[in-house]
Design a protein around this motif. Sequence first.
Motif, PDB file in Angstrom:
ATOM      1  N   LEU A  13       0.889  -1.235  -0.030  1.00 56.37           N
ATOM      2  CA  LEU A  13       0.191  -0.102  -0.032  1.00 56.37           C
ATOM      3  C   LEU A  13       0.838   1.235   0.112  1.00 56.37           C
ATOM      4  O   LEU A  13       0.227   2.244   0.118  1.00 56.37           O
ATOM      5  CB  LEU A  13      -0.814  -0.126   1.384  1.00 56.37           C
ATOM      6  N   GLY A  14       2.228   1.101   0.023  1.00 51.77           N
ATOM      7  CA  GLY A  14       3.152   2.274  -0.082  1.00 51.77           C
ATOM      8  C   GLY A  14       4.520   1.828  -0.144  1.00 51.77           C
ATOM      9  O   GLY A  14       4.776   0.424  -0.545  1.00 51.77           O
ATOM     10  N   SER A 124      -6.616  -1.969   1.801  1.00 53.50           N
ATOM     11  CA  SER A 124      -6.867  -1.062   2.517  1.00 53.50           C
ATOM     12  C   SER A 124      -8.180  -0.860   3.233  1.00 53.50           C
ATOM     13  O   SER A 124      -8.507  -0.463   4.526  1.00 53.50           O
ATOM     14  CB  SER A 124      -6.528   0.414   1.870  1.00 53.50           C
ATOM     15  N   ILE A 125      -9.243  -1.264   2.365  1.00 56.72           N
ATOM     16  CA  ILE A 125     -10.546  -1.073   2.777  1.00 56.72           C
ATOM     17  C   ILE A 125     -10.779  -1.980   4.018  1.00 56.72           C
ATOM     18  O   ILE A 125     -11.482  -1.719   5.067  1.00 56.72           O
ATOM     19  CB  ILE A 125     -11.538  -1.567   1.685  1.00 56.72           C
ATOM     20  N   CYS A 200      -5.392   6.361   7.479  1.00 56.96           N
ATOM     21  CA  CYS A 200      -4.758   6.675   6.376  1.00 56.96           C
ATOM     22  C   CYS A 200      -3.115   6.006   6.710  1.00 56.96           C
ATOM     23  O   CYS A 200      -2.777   5.631   7.620  1.00 56.96           O
ATOM     24  CB  CYS A 200      -4.774   8.184   6.326  1.00 56.96           C
ATOM     25  N   ASP A 201      -2.551   5.797   5.610  1.00 55.78           N
ATOM     26  CA  ASP A 201      -1.170   5.289   5.558  1.00 55.78           C
ATOM     27  C   ASP A 201      -1.011   4.029   6.300  1.00 55.78           C
ATOM     28  O   ASP A 201      -0.383   3.638   6.764  1.00 55.78           O
ATOM     29  CB  ASP A 201      -0.162   6.387   5.918  1.00 55.78           C
ATOM     30  N   ILE A 202      -2.330   3.021   5.928  1.00 60.13           N
ATOM     31  CA  ILE A 202      -2.207   1.804   6.206  1.00 60.13           C
ATOM     32  C   ILE A 202      -1.004   0.933   5.975  1.00 60.13           C
ATOM     33  O   ILE A 202      -0.581   1.070   4.741  1.00 60.13           O
ATOM     34  CB  ILE A 202      -3.530   1.511   5.767  1.00 60.13           C
ATOM     35  N   THR A 203      -0.416   0.295   6.893  1.00 61.16           N
ATOM     36  CA  THR A 203       0.674  -0.489   7.091  1.00 61.16           C
ATOM     37  C   THR A 203       1.974   0.255   6.681  1.00 61.16           C
ATOM     38  O   THR A 203       2.968  -0.232   7.117  1.00 61.16           O
ATOM     39  CB  THR A 203       0.643  -1.487   5.738  1.00 61.16           C
ATOM     40  N   ARG A 227      -2.243  11.762   1.705  1.00 62.13           N
ATOM     41  CA  ARG A 227      -1.907  10.649   2.578  1.00 62.13           C
ATOM     42  C   ARG A 227      -3.137   9.886   2.117  1.00 62.13           C
ATOM     43  O   ARG A 227      -4.129  10.069   2.227  1.00 62.13           O
ATOM     44  CB  ARG A 227      -2.108  10.790   3.797  1.00 62.13           C
ATOM     45  N   PRO A 228      -2.905   8.473   1.389  1.00 66.78           N
ATOM     46  CA  PRO A 228      -4.047   7.558   1.055  1.00 66.78           C
ATOM     47  C   PRO A 228      -4.912   7.415   2.222  1.00 66.78           C
ATOM     48  O   PRO A 228      -4.271   6.869   3.238  1.00 66.78           O
ATOM     49  CB  PRO A 228      -3.513   6.391   0.520  1.00 66.78           C
ATOM     50  N   THR A 229      -6.261   7.555   2.027  1.00 66.73           N
ATOM     51  CA  THR A 229      -7.097   7.412   3.321  1.00 66.73           C
ATOM     52  C   THR A 229      -8.425   6.958   3.088  1.00 66.73           C
ATOM     53  O   THR A 229      -9.221   7.065   1.802  1.00 66.73           O
ATOM     54  CB  THR A 229      -7.322   8.895   3.901  1.00 66.73           C
TER      55      THR A 229
END
Length: 236
Positions: A13-14, A124-125, A200-203, A227-229
């Motif tokens: 995821l990042g 992420s969901i 947000c910013d999961i993992t 920030r991916p949220t």
Amino acid sequence: MNKGSLYLIPCTLGDNDPLEVLPITVKQTIERLNIFIVENEKTARRFIKRIYPEKSQPSLQFFILNKHTEITDLPSFLNPCLKGEHVGLLSEAGCPGIADPGADVVKIAHQKNIKVIPLVGPSSILLALMSSGMNGQSFAFNGYLPIDKNERKNELKRLERLSFEKKQSQIFIETPYRNNKMLEDITNTLAGNTNICVACDITLSSEFIKTKTVSDWKKNMVDLHKRPTIFIIHKS
């Protein structure tokens, strides 16, 4: 001739070490495959190199699937499977087919009787829902909300009402550079006792996951810019 399979390959995821969040089966699958369906060849090559540095880059073949791809081109992406070769469907982030254009390829694979094999990886969901404390028995993912201010306000109220009536958690996302405006719209539109999870910013090392009421969010906002949220609404 036996058909090849379509492997659904999750991605990080990042920008973290793939093997910190992905099982060894993802690495083993990438070792064996040379044909991939991807959104972006450059980032796909970078990911493959990170998870399996020994992979021969010249041997790789890519079919590009993004917003510019013609829907009529998709069946040809699976022609290698019809010839007995395995193909990997690789997402840009997270799991293929979930909020991802790969779902169209998976649908065609089923129509062509090609075996679909999903590999374990981060979504992420689901990670946001898991950590939200909200209803994991009944939930809905709504994708992106309208950009128009009035339409967005109406949709937020509709999701809040739906959550209350069905006891169903409502999940949605926003383009990262508009996240702060989304949180502002949420707190200005919904009832004070409605619960909102912001994940947000999961993992990643900068991961932030918090569930609070609208009233509490108003007292202490967080900077979500770029920030991916994931946002989740639940009104009890």
